[in-house]
Design an enzyme around this catalytic site. Structure first.
Site, short mmCIF file in Angstrom:
data_model
loop_
_atom_site.label_atom_id
_atom_site.label_comp_id
_atom_site.label_asym_id
_atom_site.label_seq_id
_atom_site.Cartn_x
_atom_site.Cartn_y
_atom_site.Cartn_z
N GLN A 39 0.86 -1.20 0.00
CA GLN A 39 0.00 0.00 0.00
C GLN A 39 0.89 1.24 0.00
O GLN A 39 2.10 1.15 0.20
CB GLN A 39 -0.88 0.02 1.25
CG GLN A 39 -0.11 -0.16 2.56
CD GLN A 39 -0.91 -0.85 3.65
OE1 GLN A 39 -2.16 -0.78 3.69
NE2 GLN A 39 -0.22 -1.53 4.54
N GLU A 114 0.40 -8.33 11.65
CA GLU A 114 0.31 -7.13 10.81
C GLU A 114 0.94 -7.47 9.46
O GLU A 114 2.04 -8.01 9.38
CB GLU A 114 1.05 -5.98 11.50
CG GLU A 114 1.40 -4.80 10.59
CD GLU A 114 0.22 -4.19 9.86
OE1 GLU A 114 -0.75 -3.77 10.52
OE2 GLU A 114 0.27 -4.17 8.60
N ASP A 164 -8.15 -4.97 13.58
CA ASP A 164 -7.88 -3.53 13.48
C ASP A 164 -7.27 -3.29 12.10
O ASP A 164 -6.09 -2.97 11.95
CB ASP A 164 -6.90 -3.14 14.59
CG ASP A 164 -6.58 -1.66 14.57
OD1 ASP A 164 -5.62 -1.27 15.28
OD2 ASP A 164 -7.23 -0.92 13.82
N THR A 166 -7.42 -2.14 7.76
CA THR A 166 -7.91 -1.15 6.81
C THR A 166 -9.30 -1.59 6.35
O THR A 166 -9.76 -2.67 6.70
CB THR A 166 -6.93 -1.09 5.62
OG1 THR A 166 -6.51 -2.42 5.29
CG2 THR A 166 -5.71 -0.25 5.95
N ASP A 167 -9.94 -0.77 5.55
CA ASP A 167 -11.32 -1.07 5.13
C ASP A 167 -11.34 -2.26 4.17
O ASP A 167 -10.31 -2.64 3.62
CB ASP A 167 -11.94 0.18 4.50
CG ASP A 167 -12.09 1.30 5.54
OD1 ASP A 167 -11.98 2.48 5.17
OD2 ASP A 167 -12.28 0.96 6.73
N PRO A 171 -5.88 -6.11 0.40
CA PRO A 171 -5.45 -7.21 1.28
C PRO A 171 -6.34 -7.39 2.50
O PRO A 171 -6.35 -8.44 3.12
CB PRO A 171 -4.03 -6.80 1.69
CG PRO A 171 -3.93 -5.35 1.44
CD PRO A 171 -4.86 -5.04 0.32
N1 SAM Z 1 -6.81 2.16 13.14
C1 SAM Z 1 -7.02 2.02 11.71
C2 SAM Z 1 -8.46 2.09 11.39
O1 SAM Z 1 -9.13 2.81 12.08
O2 SAM Z 1 -8.94 1.50 10.45
C3 SAM Z 1 -6.41 0.77 11.18
C4 SAM Z 1 -5.10 0.49 11.86
S1 SAM Z 1 -3.86 -0.25 11.01
C5 SAM Z 1 -2.94 1.04 10.33
C6 SAM Z 1 -4.60 -1.10 9.66
C7 SAM Z 1 -3.63 -2.20 9.27
O3 SAM Z 1 -4.27 -3.32 8.69
C8 SAM Z 1 -2.59 -1.76 8.23
O4 SAM Z 1 -1.35 -1.59 8.86
C9 SAM Z 1 -2.57 -2.89 7.19
O5 SAM Z 1 -1.27 -3.22 6.75
C10 SAM Z 1 -3.23 -4.01 7.98
N2 SAM Z 1 -3.81 -5.09 7.17
C11 SAM Z 1 -4.56 -4.98 6.04
N3 SAM Z 1 -4.88 -6.22 5.58
C12 SAM Z 1 -4.31 -7.13 6.44
C13 SAM Z 1 -4.27 -8.55 6.50
N4 SAM Z 1 -4.90 -9.30 5.56
N5 SAM Z 1 -3.60 -9.14 7.52
C14 SAM Z 1 -2.96 -8.38 8.46
N6 SAM Z 1 -2.95 -7.02 8.46
C15 SAM Z 1 -3.63 -6.41 7.45
#
Ligand code: SAM
Length: 309
Positions: A39, A114, A164, A166-167, A171
């Site tokens: 990303q 993560e 926690d 991403t939307d 991924p």
């Molecule tokens: N606090 C934020 C929110 O309000 O949506 C999200 C926190 S964090 C930054 C979101 C994390 O989800 C990202 O670091 C991203 O790399 C991770 N992520 C996305 N898809 C994932 C997956 N399949 N497995 C593990 N982590 C994932």
């Protein structure tokens, strides 16, 4: 290619529009910009919210209001469980959820999965106060990988699973699927709970409906609750909880007060009254969450594009 410290005093950072709605933040600097393997990772210095983490154009967390989302994602299930020992966190690269989980004295083990090490590295450098050193806690095992794959192969069981992420695009999409929730259900101990962030009920009602419907295939009890996050589009943000047993609403107000006091927690957003009020959805949102798109407040993007045609 990463670019640091590009000074741009009079500019704005704007998120991509959703359903004809778009929010933007006055910025003074872009402190980081990098395309990782998964990303685009950016950090902005903004006037209203301090530093913000942005992934693929979407605000993830901010210095000013990160406590709201992280307390509400973590404390509702932890308090509802009552004595969580082992917790899994999927995503959460900024460490804000991890910090709230570790503040719970009954927790002895946290496995955090993560996807993207760049997120954790950049947050350690530019937003260190959000994790506040949590990644070095001896109870924590930090794994870089796909959370869905981890849970599918998990050989240990957890009391609470927190998504926690991403939307539900790219991924993260797999983390909102029925198959994922079935894996999660298998990875939970009896009495276990899962909570996922489930987006804006105004701007992403379809995603919220699908998340709740998929979770209902794997859990006997599913409830959506809300929090007010000023830096998120539309401010109102949803979380969806799946339970193998405990009902967060079956607790008494006194029981929640007692657990907070026993755990010596004094959150800035979460309170015993908020624990219950968060689940009180307005009528149209309740109908919308349960699958009836007639209650959606804003027109869907395709309707918008027809209107513009
Ligand atoms: N606090 C934020 C929110 O309000 O949506 C999200 C926190 S964090 C930054 C979101 C994390 O989800 C990202 O670091 C991203 O790399 C991770 N992520 C996305 N898809 C994932 C997956 N399949 N497995 C593990 N982590 C994932």
């Amino acid at each position: 290619m990463s670019k640091k410290n590009s000074e741009d005093p009079g500019s704005w950072f704007a998120e991509p529009p959703l359903r004809g709605f778009q929010q933007r933040f006055r910025t003074t600097h872009r402190l980081w910009h990098q395309r990782s393997a998964y990303q685009t990772v950016e950090i902005y210095e903004t006037v209203p919210f301090g530093r913000i983490l942005v992934l693929d154009g979407a605000v993830q967390t901010t210095q000013r209001d990160e406590f709201i989302y992280h307390e509400m994602l973590a404390l509702v299930p932890l308090i509802s469980h009552g004595c969580p020992a082992s917790v899994a966190i999927v995503g959460g690269g900024d460490g804000g959820t991890l910090r709230r989980v570790l503040a719970c004295p009954t927790v002895t083990r946290v496995v955090q999965v993560e996807l993207d090490p760049v997120v954790t590295d950049v947050c350690r450098q530019y937003l260190p106060e959000i994790a506040a050193g949590s990644f070095s806690d001896p109870r924590v095992q930090l794994i870089f990988g796909d959370g869905a794959q981890f849970l599918q192969q998990a050989e240990e069981a957890f009391d609470v699973i927190l998504v926690d992420s991403t939307d539900p695009v790219g991924p993260a999409l797999v983390l909102f699927s029925e198959a994922f929730y079935r894996s999660a259900s298998r990875a939970l101990r009896p009495g276990g709970l899962i909570v996922t962030q489930s987006g804006s009920p105004f701007l992403m009602p379809e995603e919220l409906r699908r998340t709740a419907a998929n979770m209902r295939q794997a859990f006997p009890l599913v409830r959506t609750y809300l929090a007010l996050v000023p830096s998120y589009p539309g401010v109102v943000w949803s979380f969806t909880l799946g339970s193998t047993g405990p009902d967060p609403l079956a607790l008494s107000l006194e029981a929640v007060e007692e657990r907070l006091a026993q755990w010596r927690l004094s959150p800035r957003y979460y309170t015993p009254a908020v624990h219950f009020a968060a689940f009180a959805l307005p009528a149209f949102l309740s109908q919308g969450c349960r699958g009836d798109s007639r209650y959606d407040l804003l027109p869907a993007d395709e309707t918008l594009s027809e209107q513009q045609a």
